[in-house]
Design a protein around this motif. Structure first.
Motif, PDB file in Angstrom:
ATOM      1  N   GLN A   1     -10.039  34.925  -8.964  1.00 37.23           N
ATOM      2  CA  GLN A   1     -11.092  35.289  -8.021  1.00 37.23           C
ATOM      3  C   GLN A   1     -12.447  34.821  -8.548  1.00 37.23           C
ATOM      4  N   LYS A   2     -12.643  34.929  -9.839  1.00 40.32           N
ATOM      5  CA  LYS A   2     -13.903  34.496 -10.452  1.00 40.32           C
ATOM      6  C   LYS A   2     -14.102  32.997 -10.254  1.00 40.32           C
ATOM      7  N   TYR A   3     -13.050  32.208 -10.475  1.00 42.76           N
ATOM      8  CA  TYR A   3     -13.121  30.754 -10.320  1.00 42.76           C
ATOM      9  C   TYR A   3     -13.459  30.376  -8.877  1.00 42.76           C
ATOM     10  N   VAL A   4     -12.754  30.966  -7.929  1.00 48.80           N
ATOM     11  CA  VAL A   4     -12.961  30.635  -6.521  1.00 48.80           C
ATOM     12  C   VAL A   4     -14.368  31.039  -6.084  1.00 48.80           C
ATOM     13  N   SER A   5     -14.803  32.233  -6.471  1.00 47.59           N
ATOM     14  CA  SER A   5     -16.135  32.674  -6.061  1.00 47.59           C
ATOM     15  C   SER A   5     -17.221  31.786  -6.663  1.00 47.59           C
ATOM     16  N   LYS A   6     -17.057  31.405  -7.919  1.00 51.79           N
ATOM     17  CA  LYS A   6     -18.055  30.549  -8.565  1.00 51.79           C
ATOM     18  C   LYS A   6     -18.121  29.184  -7.884  1.00 51.79           C
ATOM     19  N   LYS A   7     -16.975  28.580  -7.620  1.00 51.16           N
ATOM     20  CA  LYS A   7     -16.933  27.272  -6.973  1.00 51.16           C
ATOM     21  C   LYS A   7     -17.454  27.337  -5.531  1.00 51.16           C
ATOM     22  N   ALA A   8     -17.312  28.481  -4.884  1.00 48.86           N
ATOM     23  CA  ALA A   8     -17.798  28.656  -3.512  1.00 48.86           C
ATOM     24  C   ALA A   8     -19.263  29.103  -3.491  1.00 48.86           C
TER      25      ALA A   8
ATOM     26  N   LYS B   1     -15.575  45.715   2.897  1.00 47.55           N
ATOM     27  CA  LYS B   1     -16.833  46.449   2.802  1.00 47.55           C
ATOM     28  C   LYS B   1     -18.046  45.539   2.915  1.00 47.55           C
ATOM     29  N   GLY B   2     -17.833  44.248   2.773  1.00 46.68           N
ATOM     30  CA  GLY B   2     -18.943  43.304   2.855  1.00 46.68           C
ATOM     31  C   GLY B   2     -19.366  43.073   4.288  1.00 46.68           C
ATOM     32  N   SER B   3     -20.565  42.554   4.430  1.00 47.71           N
ATOM     33  CA  SER B   3     -21.036  42.220   5.766  1.00 47.71           C
ATOM     34  C   SER B   3     -20.296  40.963   6.240  1.00 47.71           C
ATOM     35  N   SER B   4     -20.673  40.488   7.377  1.00 45.84           N
ATOM     36  CA  SER B   4     -19.986  39.315   7.910  1.00 45.84           C
ATOM     37  C   SER B   4     -20.178  38.118   6.981  1.00 45.84           C
ATOM     38  N   ILE B   5     -19.180  37.290   6.921  1.00 45.99           N
ATOM     39  CA  ILE B   5     -19.184  36.123   6.044  1.00 45.99           C
ATOM     40  C   ILE B   5     -19.824  34.961   6.807  1.00 45.99           C
ATOM     41  N   SER B   6     -20.686  34.210   6.136  1.00 45.64           N
ATOM     42  CA  SER B   6     -21.318  33.070   6.809  1.00 45.64           C
ATOM     43  C   SER B   6     -20.311  31.928   6.925  1.00 45.64           C
ATOM     44  N   ILE B   7     -20.565  31.062   7.862  1.00 44.95           N
ATOM     45  CA  ILE B   7     -19.685  29.910   8.052  1.00 44.95           C
ATOM     46  C   ILE B   7     -19.703  29.033   6.811  1.00 44.95           C
ATOM     47  N   GLU B   8     -20.880  28.880   6.202  1.00 45.57           N
ATOM     48  CA  GLU B   8     -20.994  28.048   5.005  1.00 45.57           C
ATOM     49  C   GLU B   8     -20.148  28.615   3.861  1.00 45.57           C
ATOM     50  N   THR B   9     -20.187  29.926   3.690  1.00 40.25           N
ATOM     51  CA  THR B   9     -19.394  30.566   2.638  1.00 40.25           C
ATOM     52  C   THR B   9     -17.907  30.429   2.927  1.00 40.25           C
ATOM     53  N   ALA B  10     -17.524  30.650   4.179  1.00 37.43           N
ATOM     54  CA  ALA B  10     -16.118  30.514   4.562  1.00 37.43           C
ATOM     55  C   ALA B  10     -15.630  29.084   4.326  1.00 37.43           C
ATOM     56  N   GLN B  11     -16.453  28.111   4.680  1.00 40.92           N
ATOM     57  CA  GLN B  11     -16.083  26.717   4.449  1.00 40.92           C
ATOM     58  C   GLN B  11     -15.986  26.423   2.955  1.00 40.92           C
ATOM     59  N   GLY B  12     -16.898  27.015   2.171  1.00 44.34           N
ATOM     60  CA  GLY B  12     -16.856  26.825   0.723  1.00 44.34           C
ATOM     61  C   GLY B  12     -15.575  27.367   0.113  1.00 44.34           C
TER      62      GLY B  12
ATOM     63  N   ASN C   1      -6.341  36.111   4.010  1.00 44.07           N
ATOM     64  CA  ASN C   1      -5.687  34.801   4.019  1.00 44.07           C
ATOM     65  C   ASN C   1      -6.091  33.995   2.795  1.00 44.07           C
ATOM     66  N   ALA C   2      -7.383  33.987   2.507  1.00 43.54           N
ATOM     67  CA  ALA C   2      -7.876  33.244   1.340  1.00 43.54           C
ATOM     68  C   ALA C   2      -7.222  33.770   0.070  1.00 43.54           C
ATOM     69  N   GLU C   3      -7.093  35.065  -0.032  1.00 50.28           N
ATOM     70  CA  GLU C   3      -6.485  35.663  -1.222  1.00 50.28           C
ATOM     71  C   GLU C   3      -5.004  35.309  -1.322  1.00 50.28           C
ATOM     72  N   ALA C   4      -4.314  35.274  -0.199  1.00 47.04           N
ATOM     73  CA  ALA C   4      -2.901  34.886  -0.204  1.00 47.04           C
ATOM     74  C   ALA C   4      -2.745  33.441  -0.669  1.00 47.04           C
ATOM     75  N   VAL C   5      -3.608  32.559  -0.173  1.00 44.40           N
ATOM     76  CA  VAL C   5      -3.572  31.154  -0.586  1.00 44.40           C
ATOM     77  C   VAL C   5      -3.931  31.034  -2.060  1.00 44.40           C
TER      78      VAL C   5
ATOM     79  N   THR D   1      -6.000  31.852  10.703  1.00 44.76           N
ATOM     80  CA  THR D   1      -4.755  32.056  11.454  1.00 44.76           C
ATOM     81  C   THR D   1      -3.551  32.402  10.585  1.00 44.76           C
ATOM     82  N   LEU D   2      -3.664  32.314   9.286  1.00 47.69           N
ATOM     83  CA  LEU D   2      -2.514  32.529   8.404  1.00 47.69           C
ATOM     84  C   LEU D   2      -2.167  33.991   8.159  1.00 47.69           C
ATOM     85  N   TYR D   3      -3.074  34.891   8.446  1.00 47.80           N
ATOM     86  CA  TYR D   3      -2.931  36.284   8.022  1.00 47.80           C
ATOM     87  C   TYR D   3      -1.605  36.907   8.437  1.00 47.80           C
ATOM     88  N   ASN D   4      -1.230  36.778   9.675  1.00 50.02           N
ATOM     89  CA  ASN D   4       0.022  37.389  10.122  1.00 50.02           C
ATOM     90  C   ASN D   4       1.227  36.827   9.405  1.00 50.02           C
ATOM     91  N   LYS D   5       1.220  35.517   9.142  1.00 51.27           N
ATOM     92  CA  LYS D   5       2.320  34.890   8.422  1.00 51.27           C
ATOM     93  C   LYS D   5       2.376  35.387   6.983  1.00 51.27           C
TER      94      LYS D   5
END
Length: 111
Positions: free
Chosen positions: A56-63, A77-88, A39-43, A102-106
């Protein structure tokens, strides 16, 4: 109250149920991370059409995560994402974390 055989069987069943729950929980976390990042990648791609800096570099750096970590999450392949990272990530993309869950299916239907 219980015979030894019955009690042993109940203990085995309980242990089996616990193992099954661990497997289910581990898969659920992984699926949630994968879906969230899809979903994040689609956005991100949608935003990039208007604002080329949204790489991707910009988003990862800012997050505040590494690009390789971002890509691992995206590939599943990554482990679970933390809430803080997801919010970032959601914050960088200008949306709520719940939207990215919730956007993934759309997003799949639009491609």
């Amino acid at each position: 109250m219980f015979t030894n055989q019955t009690q042993d069987k109940l203990e085995r069943d309980l242990k089996s149920d616990r193992l099954a729950n661990k497997e289910i929980n581990r898969d659920t976390v992984r699926i949630s991370t994968y879906d969230f990042m899809k979903n994040a990648e689609a956005v991100r791609k949608k935003k990039r059409r208007k604002h080329p800096r949204y790489t991707q570099k910009y988003v990862s750096k800012k997050a505040s995560i590494g690009l390789s970590t971002y890509k691992k999450y995206l590939s599943g392949k990554g482990s679970s994402i933390s809430i803080e990272t997801a919010q970032g990530i959601a914050s960088v993309l200008g949306c709520k974390m719940e939207e990215l869950l919730t956007l993934y299916n759309k997003a799949d239907e639009e491609d």
